[in-house]
Scaffold this motif. Structure first.
Motif, PDB file in Angstrom:
ATOM      1  N   VAL A   1      -9.038  -4.342  -0.594  1.00 33.55           N
ATOM      2  CA  VAL A   1     -10.299  -3.624  -0.756  1.00 33.55           C
ATOM      3  C   VAL A   1     -10.193  -2.221  -0.150  1.00 33.55           C
ATOM      4  CG1 VAL A   1     -12.672  -3.549   0.095  1.00 33.55           C
ATOM      5  CG2 VAL A   1     -11.795  -5.629  -0.964  1.00 33.55           C
ATOM      6  N   LEU A   2      -9.613  -2.120   1.055  1.00 34.88           N
ATOM      7  CA  LEU A   2      -9.501  -0.816   1.706  1.00 34.88           C
ATOM      8  C   LEU A   2      -8.527   0.099   0.977  1.00 34.88           C
ATOM      9  CD1 LEU A   2      -9.470  -1.851   5.477  1.00 34.88           C
ATOM     10  CD2 LEU A   2     -11.293  -0.700   4.236  1.00 34.88           C
ATOM     11  N   ALA A   3      -7.528  -0.501   0.310  1.00 34.38           N
ATOM     12  CA  ALA A   3      -6.526   0.306  -0.398  1.00 34.38           C
ATOM     13  C   ALA A   3      -6.946   0.612  -1.828  1.00 34.38           C
ATOM     14  CB  ALA A   3      -5.182  -0.412  -0.394  1.00 34.38           C
TER      15      ALA A   3
ATOM     16  N   VAL B   1       0.809  -1.219   0.000  1.00 27.24           N
ATOM     17  CA  VAL B   1       0.000   0.000   0.000  1.00 27.24           C
ATOM     18  C   VAL B   1       0.841   1.268   0.000  1.00 27.24           C
ATOM     19  CG1 VAL B   1      -2.001  -1.075   1.092  1.00 27.24           C
ATOM     20  CG2 VAL B   1      -0.244  -0.039   2.535  1.00 27.24           C
TER      21      VAL B   1
ATOM     22  N   LYS C   1       1.033   3.902  -2.841  1.00 26.24           N
ATOM     23  CA  LYS C   1      -0.079   4.808  -3.102  1.00 26.24           C
ATOM     24  C   LYS C   1      -0.045   6.059  -2.237  1.00 26.24           C
ATOM     25  CE  LYS C   1      -3.692   2.432  -5.133  1.00 26.24           C
ATOM     26  NZ  LYS C   1      -5.108   2.045  -5.077  1.00 26.24           N
TER      27      LYS C   1
ATOM     28  N   ILE D   1       0.260   6.362   1.186  1.00 26.03           N
ATOM     29  CA  ILE D   1      -0.423   6.290   2.474  1.00 26.03           C
ATOM     30  C   ILE D   1       0.484   6.870   3.559  1.00 26.03           C
ATOM     31  CG2 ILE D   1       0.450   4.031   3.235  1.00 26.03           C
ATOM     32  CD1 ILE D   1      -2.465   3.284   3.917  1.00 26.03           C
TER      33      ILE D   1
END
Lengths: 215, 215, 215
Positions: free
Chosen positions: B146-148, B31, B34, B36
């Motif tokens: 899914v959350l990312a 992640v 991206k 974060i």
């Protein structure tokens, strides 16, 4: 916090309901732009309002909170419905600001109430209350964003989950030293979360630079 | 496998912790690209590390495993934090390879341990242990993706869930014939999953062509 | 509805299985276009078929239904597998239409059975049965769409969840007035959902305009 006075319980109850309204209302605005219908909007509002606490209760293996108090559902449903058909009103500057600050107050209170509930249940030592406090505060919003195909707040560098974590950690860390002062401590922690979050809303603060590494 | 010797339990415990570290660490790398922040990265690491087992325990209706052993949470948190600020080190070729193989070992062991736990609980005959073994092994990673907003591994044709299924099916199918040999059988199945997955990592194997129909 | 006659129970059981097949089969077609492999397709089929009821049972805190009746899993698995390798056959006009109407029948029946189960459990007054009826009917499909990266039906203005809600609300609202007539009432409500949904499939109906506000 089951031994707090009835007057406070009533206060807590109505702040919870105001928070539920804010959760549902901001949720509907967050998905309405994508052309959702009123039915989908109401479902999204309810999921956002009660989703986090539902995940918490399922993990704790205690009865899901809204099963015995439907106020949460009715308020979320009504707020979602009204918000959907009054989008231009609710998204006007002052009403939307009010909703954001109510949302901040709700996040703060739900997180600390959740941490207290998890501590009472003796689940997960010190880390359980913090983690499930965070889950309670942001789980509903995460579920909504996933179902709506929006970027979740975990990817957004908004100061949303960070204040929740700070307040919840302080609550769990300080409580053993002030076991008699849970009420005062929880008010302090709710206010701490609220003011950091309110500052983030007011000044548009993002997470500080040292918290973001980009390769 | 509750009757295995204490020495093995200790071994199993530390391999579980190594697996937890690998799950969290590879999650953060998945992640981080991206943009974060560290807070989101730690949450993603923890969810990936304990998410699958949490879903399994909730479906089984047994106490969620990390509620009584916080080692999983602390190791996941520490590994996520360190990985986030040491991205260039952890994503260097040798360290990342090590993490991938540790992840493969963890997936193998968590799947078989889960299948054994579900069999002991008598849930879902033969299919329950296989399904919840798969859920335990990949549920955390699915939730993270899914959350990312990343494509989930179910859509990727990577040989990840297939070896888990092969090993878990073998375990559940063979156990009735060797009830005394659960320990040996589980080691065999863990190794089987690990070696198929390791081969897939090493040679970049994808699912075979007959498993993919395109119209 | 635990006191209904054995003959009806058998009828209900086989309609449930037909519905499970339809859920799994339409699910596989919904994800196959994205190039999923057979393993992923079977997992998606199973999740779609049993996901909604699993979420319902976890929230109700009752044993998850497929843990004691694996028929749901086996039928979902077989239907997914066959559908995957017979995509051109199943997606042909008549077979796909059959699957859509079977799916409509399954949604109708699963929603009313769920509402009845939640009422029996005394969970959440009148709102609990409606909400968990909706969750049971659409929860599996939502999970599938999220895992596949597809837009969820909540965003789609398709008449899918609306008929479920109408039928479930009618069931819960009317039952207190006809406590002896649960069987007849549930058949009426199942047919009501089915016919609204079938009309939506046949004429391509969307949610009416007053249900969609666009700014």
């Amino acid at each position: 916090m089951s031994d707090i006075s009835p007057a406070l319980s009533a206060f807590e109850y109505w702040v919870s309901m105001a928070g539920t309204i804010a959760f549902a209302s901001t949720a509907v605005l967050a998905v309405a732009a994508k052309g959702i219908d009123v039915f989908g909007a109401v479902i999204m509002g309810i999921i956002t309002a009660v989703g986090g606490g539902t995940i918490r209760d399922v993990i704790l293996d205690v009865p899901v909170f809204w099963g015995s108090d439907l106020g949460y559902i009715w308020f979320a449903m009504a707020a979602s419905f009204v918000t959907y058909y009054a989008q231009s009103f609710v998204s006007s500057r002052y009403v939307y600001s009010l909703m954001l600050y109510l949302d901040a107050a709700a996040v703060a209170m739900f997180a600390i109430l959740a941490a207290s509930k998890v501590l009472d249940a003796g689940f997960g030592g010190a880390a359980g209350p913090v983690l499930l406090g965070i889950v309670t505060a942001i789980g509903g919003g995460l579920t909504r964003d996933v179902l709506a195909g929006n970027e979740t707040l975990l990817m957004k560098k908004e100061l949303y989950a960070v204040p929740v974590t700070i307040g919840t950690v302080l609550f769990v860390a300080a409580l053993p030293y002030y076991p008699e002062g849970e009420l005062v401590l929880s008010i302090v922690c709710v206010l701490l979360i609220f003011f950091i979050r309110a500052a983030a809303i007011h000044w548009g603060l993002r997470v500080p630079r040292w918290m973001v590494v980009t390769k």
